[in-house]
Design a protein around this motif. Structure first.
Motif, PDB file in Angstrom:
ATOM      1  N   ALA D  73       1.028  -0.784  -0.079  1.00 15.56           N
ATOM      2  CA  ALA D  73      -0.307   0.333   0.172  1.00 15.56           C
ATOM      3  C   ALA D  73       1.261   1.157  -0.064  1.00 15.56           C
ATOM      4  O   ALA D  73       0.312   2.707   0.792  1.00 15.56           O
ATOM      5  CB  ALA D  73      -0.792   0.406   1.376  1.00 15.56           C
ATOM      6  N   ASN D  74       1.779   1.068  -0.675  1.00 18.22           N
ATOM      7  CA  ASN D  74       2.720   2.349  -0.247  1.00 18.22           C
ATOM      8  C   ASN D  74       2.664   3.559  -2.143  1.00 18.22           C
ATOM      9  O   ASN D  74       2.730   2.846  -3.407  1.00 18.22           O
ATOM     10  CB  ASN D  74       4.505   2.099  -0.517  1.00 18.22           C
ATOM     11  CG  ASN D  74       5.592   3.295  -0.709  1.00 18.22           C
ATOM     12  OD1 ASN D  74       5.240   4.534  -1.156  1.00 18.22           O
ATOM     13  ND2 ASN D  74       6.359   2.983   0.350  1.00 18.22           N
ATOM     14  N   LYS D  75       2.070   4.728  -1.526  1.00 18.45           N
ATOM     15  CA  LYS D  75       1.210   5.453  -2.787  1.00 18.45           C
ATOM     16  C   LYS D  75       2.747   5.674  -4.093  1.00 18.45           C
ATOM     17  O   LYS D  75       2.006   5.753  -4.873  1.00 18.45           O
ATOM     18  CB  LYS D  75       0.761   6.260  -2.719  1.00 18.45           C
ATOM     19  CG  LYS D  75      -0.632   5.712  -1.883  1.00 18.45           C
ATOM     20  CD  LYS D  75      -1.133   7.658  -1.705  1.00 18.45           C
ATOM     21  CE  LYS D  75      -2.829   6.730  -0.781  1.00 18.45           C
ATOM     22  NZ  LYS D  75      -3.668   8.062   0.082  1.00 18.45           N
ATOM     23  N   SER D  99      -9.095   3.605   3.158  1.00 17.41           N
ATOM     24  CA  SER D  99      -9.672   4.498   3.429  1.00 17.41           C
ATOM     25  C   SER D  99      -8.381   5.820   4.197  1.00 17.41           C
ATOM     26  O   SER D  99      -7.088   4.646   3.912  1.00 17.41           O
ATOM     27  CB  SER D  99     -10.449   4.967   4.288  1.00 17.41           C
ATOM     28  OG  SER D  99      -9.896   4.252   5.887  1.00 17.41           O
ATOM     29  N   ASP D 100      -8.724   6.633   4.147  1.00 19.11           N
ATOM     30  CA  ASP D 100      -7.024   7.373   4.930  1.00 19.11           C
ATOM     31  C   ASP D 100      -6.885   6.396   6.096  1.00 19.11           C
ATOM     32  O   ASP D 100      -5.451   6.382   6.786  1.00 19.11           O
ATOM     33  CB  ASP D 100      -7.715   8.905   5.179  1.00 19.11           C
ATOM     34  CG  ASP D 100      -7.505  10.117   4.145  1.00 19.11           C
ATOM     35  OD1 ASP D 100      -6.957   9.245   2.685  1.00 19.11           O
ATOM     36  OD2 ASP D 100      -7.975  11.022   4.172  1.00 19.11           O
ATOM     37  N   ASP D 104      -3.538   5.149   6.264  1.00 19.06           N
ATOM     38  CA  ASP D 104      -2.065   5.420   7.709  1.00 19.06           C
ATOM     39  C   ASP D 104      -1.960   4.188   8.894  1.00 19.06           C
ATOM     40  O   ASP D 104      -0.742   3.679   8.730  1.00 19.06           O
ATOM     41  CB  ASP D 104      -2.811   6.492   8.544  1.00 19.06           C
ATOM     42  CG  ASP D 104      -2.904   8.318   7.988  1.00 19.06           C
ATOM     43  OD1 ASP D 104      -2.328   7.674   7.289  1.00 19.06           O
ATOM     44  OD2 ASP D 104      -3.451   8.951   8.772  1.00 19.06           O
ATOM     45  N   ALA D 105      -2.771   3.541   8.829  1.00 16.03           N
ATOM     46  CA  ALA D 105      -2.310   2.290   9.613  1.00 16.03           C
ATOM     47  C   ALA D 105      -0.919   1.352   9.368  1.00 16.03           C
ATOM     48  O   ALA D 105      -0.650   1.102   9.243  1.00 16.03           O
ATOM     49  CB  ALA D 105      -3.867   1.240   9.964  1.00 16.03           C
ATOM     50  N   ILE D 133      -4.516  -8.839   7.788  1.00 16.35           N
ATOM     51  CA  ILE D 133      -2.831  -7.926   7.308  1.00 16.35           C
ATOM     52  C   ILE D 133      -2.841  -7.313   8.720  1.00 16.35           C
ATOM     53  O   ILE D 133      -1.315  -7.381   9.311  1.00 16.35           O
ATOM     54  CB  ILE D 133      -2.663  -7.164   6.148  1.00 16.35           C
ATOM     55  CG1 ILE D 133      -3.171  -8.178   5.102  1.00 16.35           C
ATOM     56  CG2 ILE D 133      -1.256  -6.752   5.816  1.00 16.35           C
ATOM     57  CD1 ILE D 133      -3.415  -7.598   3.019  1.00 16.35           C
ATOM     58  N   LEU D 134      -2.971  -6.222   9.008  1.00 13.97           N
ATOM     59  CA  LEU D 134      -2.884  -5.186  10.749  1.00 13.97           C
ATOM     60  C   LEU D 134      -2.616  -6.182  11.595  1.00 13.97           C
ATOM     61  O   LEU D 134      -1.697  -6.228  12.151  1.00 13.97           O
ATOM     62  CB  LEU D 134      -3.709  -4.403  10.156  1.00 13.97           C
ATOM     63  CG  LEU D 134      -3.779  -3.045   9.039  1.00 13.97           C
ATOM     64  CD1 LEU D 134      -4.797  -2.144   9.607  1.00 13.97           C
ATOM     65  CD2 LEU D 134      -2.493  -2.898   8.803  1.00 13.97           C
ATOM     66  N   ARG D 135      -3.183  -6.903  11.995  1.00 16.96           N
ATOM     67  CA  ARG D 135      -3.172  -8.078  12.672  1.00 16.96           C
ATOM     68  C   ARG D 135      -2.161  -8.801  12.540  1.00 16.96           C
ATOM     69  O   ARG D 135      -0.440  -9.000  13.635  1.00 16.96           O
ATOM     70  CB  ARG D 135      -4.188  -8.903  13.244  1.00 16.96           C
ATOM     71  CG  ARG D 135      -4.549  -9.569  14.176  1.00 16.96           C
ATOM     72  CD  ARG D 135      -6.130  -9.807  14.717  1.00 16.96           C
ATOM     73  NE  ARG D 135      -6.144 -11.046  13.624  1.00 16.96           N
ATOM     74  CZ  ARG D 135      -6.539 -11.768  13.803  1.00 16.96           C
ATOM     75  NH1 ARG D 135      -7.487 -12.041  14.776  1.00 16.96           N
ATOM     76  NH2 ARG D 135      -6.874 -12.972  12.952  1.00 16.96           N
TER      77      ARG D 135
END
Lengths: 294, 294, 294, 294
Positions: D73-75, D99-100, D104-105, D133-135
């Motif tokens: 998710a790197n822009k 989402s923003d 950010d997460a 993924i975040l977990r």
């Protein structure tokens, strides 16, 4: 005995009639009538040709067809000889092993029926249990002769369909087979329950209940073969019984002593011999559920 | 026969001992020991005083107490006379109506036990069925004599608690009663199922099963009285059977013929005679579920 | 504020009328009509006397009674003052905390209704949620004036019954209270599930959902108090949510990661505010079931 | 793009390497190492050869392989270009529509991970939802570098297996596909429930939930296609929702108003992306049950 449809389509008329002479009991004229319509695209078309011949025959011919059938469970006739087909059919439902009480009940039914109508009571026994035959008899006895001739011919066609299915190999199949299956899901562990002993018993009001299938669940919680398959599932009442106490004990699940659930009996009836009836069990050591599945 | 605790608290010592002489079988000395501790605040305190007397008695006294008990199901003793209490207790579990096979099994058990330990096998029969008594015997026979003396005294105290509960009225109650209840919910209509015939049968491996309760569900889908209540629920295996076919037929619900579900048998075991066991049925014409409720 | 029925039976007529002046909104004449029939055997008889007075009053009086009621959720009227009873009733259903969208919907409903019938839309708000009031309005708007007068008077009587129930203490009770309860049974361990966090949310199509009760199950798997009790259970849609993931994790039951079941939401509707609705949960880490119980 | 294994077995080494250059991201050396081992009996053997090459490579090579992967998710990287494979994979899980708050997460996670280990956080995103993924990141961050190198290589192999499955046609299949299915059984009528609208929603703690499948049950009560199939079922939490109110209303079944059950939401988690998860619904207008089936 199984003959290929293609062979029957191309053999001589005599060979065709000989091969199918007893599809309709002692009535080779049905096969004869169908012979001229060869070749048949499938067994469905062959069966349709034979039943059409019966439908179009004069009433006397149909009455003679009816009278060509034996009485059910008649010991004298058994001694003097049935067609091999009739004999196998009657044996399949256990009519050769009736208790005295059952035999008497069948005798009374046959006599009352013949006395009223002048022809034998006919039913496609492979679709029935002993109890459901006696109930069928009780329902039909009050009818008038015309209705009973129609019903008898319909039953004869069901008998014929099963005989044809066992005699002729074709890519298409006659819709004469049903299926009874089960599935055990262990909702305590969230997995199919493997290794559960299952017993299927035909229940009877009149005579003795008898075990008709035994199986053990596989790793998917199912039985490798349907409990009943490849034939009609006889109309009647059944008990399906599951040894869940042994199963949970083998998995070291905490239980009460004696275990709250041990052998679980499910009682249900079969009403549609050609249908697929699925009777699953969802089970923990403390609860279970079943339903008519599909 | 029921006496008020307050009366027992204030009567003479002799009257007290006479009233409670057989709470412990043929052993009025237990009541005598408790008499001096009057008044008792409740039946619980009275029972505690009596069991403490037993605990503090010398071993010989306890052995004599054990030997004061009859053999279970002993026909000779029955002829020569048991205490009224023992007789009623043995009858309650059906020990007066044993089949020959059952009687033989009890005789073998008693003889083996007495041969090994020199005193009679004692169990609080009101907490048991015939099958669970035989199983209890099998479990206890391998024990040593010391363990069996302890177990026998514990069973004697259970017997005493039930006798006391039936003899003395007090505001507090001894925790000697269990309860077996059911509830039928018709999830086809979303309402309690009223008017369903229910039968509770004690199952037996050895002898005949016997019906122990019959009831019909009320408008709340429950029975007016618990199936078993006001006494221990005997340890054992049971069938609870529900006539749901009649119920749905009476409500004109579409069903198969014969009905997929007719009589539903639930098999379960009782392991805690003083507990509340609730065995409900959730049912449609095509599905059902049960669970150990509370 | 709660007065004993016996006091009301024996006080002066003026005191009686003052006490019950607003049972029917701004209409002390109803209490006046009932005063002469004292003494009342119970609150049921008192209520019957008051509703009979309304039924027997001339049409103009009933129309005046209807017109004595405020518009629902009318901000101007709220500013200028409602009876304390009206205000409390409207607040109870959240009419004092409407979102703009909800407020607009109520305004439109009120205006359309008043424009068609010439009198305010009246409904017993304590029996409703915001959504069900709006649906009730939509159903009633197509009616004719005569039907709506009848419906309005019926709703006024429901309002009166609830006000009377809160004003007068009597041994008998008006049947104005419903109950919503739950029960969690852990069929993995065969026991009631204690310590499960429960949340009851009123669902809304139009505005925000709002939590109306929180509780934790006790050792019997129930909540100490009903989720809703001692008042009508408002008609509407609800979510009952159970934190079963935390419960099973706390009991070291093997589970998948993440747990197959964590928060279980049950969605259901209430249609009978005075009934007893029981919504139980039977649950293992891998399965659950619910049903409308009783 | 799909190439036959037989073609890959017989083409030149250059063609082979070109075809499989990005099975391992920017690392054609893996394909090169495998090329010499041709021919492969199946895709399983080919995959084993490639992963063995990775396992046997020196640590520096494996580290370089890890570093060849983009940040999730790197822009900036997205603007400058990912491999087509990486881009498609990240899009599949919705990483291109964060989402923003979500973005950010992910940024915080990536930065923290890279700061600690010096290489990018790698996970096989097709097996995950955004939440999982975040977990996963949170769980892995406390590990040491050696463990994370192992985990990263294992994830790279999972990515490679999915890429290979989409690139090469073979009679055997890599076990990389899972399945999520359902079944609705109407236990009110004892039949499969046809025509029920179903919606599958991926639930998210952080961002918006999103509908991932819609279907209608067929005459067997199932969906014509699995809700998710032919790919891994992403680890995460889901809601499966059934419009049973419309279904029963359409069958003229008596119901309350509003209907007790209308939309039934089932919440559950997926933990095994390659498994078959079956989540059935047994339902009447007044009850329902679900379980993890098979």
């Amino acid at each position: 005995m199984l003959q290929k449809l293609s062979d029957l389509n191309h053999c001589s008329k005599d060979e065709f009639v000989t091969a199918l002479a007893n599809i309709f009991e002692h009535s080779p004229w049905v096969a004869e009538a169908a012979a001229g319509l060869r070749p048949f695209a499938g067994i469905g078309a062959l069966f349709a040709a034979m039943t059409t011949a019966v439908d179009r025959a004069p009433d006397e011919a149909r009455l003679k067809l009816i009278n060509a059938h034996p009485d059910l469970a008649n010991k004298t006739q058994r001694a003097s000889g049935l067609t091999a087909e009739s004999s196998a059919e009657q044996d399949s439902v256990g009519l050769d092993r009736l208790s005295d009480a059952e035999f008497d009940a069948f005798e009374r039914a046959n006599s009352a029926y013949r006395a009223k109508f002048g022809f034998p009571y006919i039913v496609c026994v492979r679709r029935h249990t002993r109890d459901s035959i006696l109930r069928d008899f009780e329902r039909r006895l009050p009818n008038d002769a015309k209705a009973e001739m129609r019903t008898s011919v319909a039953e004869i066609c069901r008998i014929a369909a099963l005989r044809l299915d066992q005699s002729v190999a074709s890519e298409d199949r006659l819709p004469v087979h049903g299926r009874l299956s089960t599935h055990v899901l262990d909702t305590h562990s969230g997995k199919p329950a493997a290794g559960i002993s299952i017993e299927l018993t035909e229940l009877s009001d009149l005579g003795a209940s008898r075990v008709v299938a035994r199986a053990t669940t596989n790793s998917d919680g199912r039985t490798d073969q349907p409990l009943i398959g490849g034939r009609p599932v006889p109309i009647g009442r059944y008990e399906l019984s599951f040894r869940v106490g042994d199963y949970f004990a083998g998995r070291d699940v905490p239980m009460s002593d004696p275990p709250f659930l041990d052998r679980i009996p499910l009682h249900f009836a079969v009403s549609d011999p050609e249908g697929h009836l699925h009777v699953p069990l969802l089970v923990t050591p403390w609860s279970y559920a079943t339903y008519r599945g599909s």
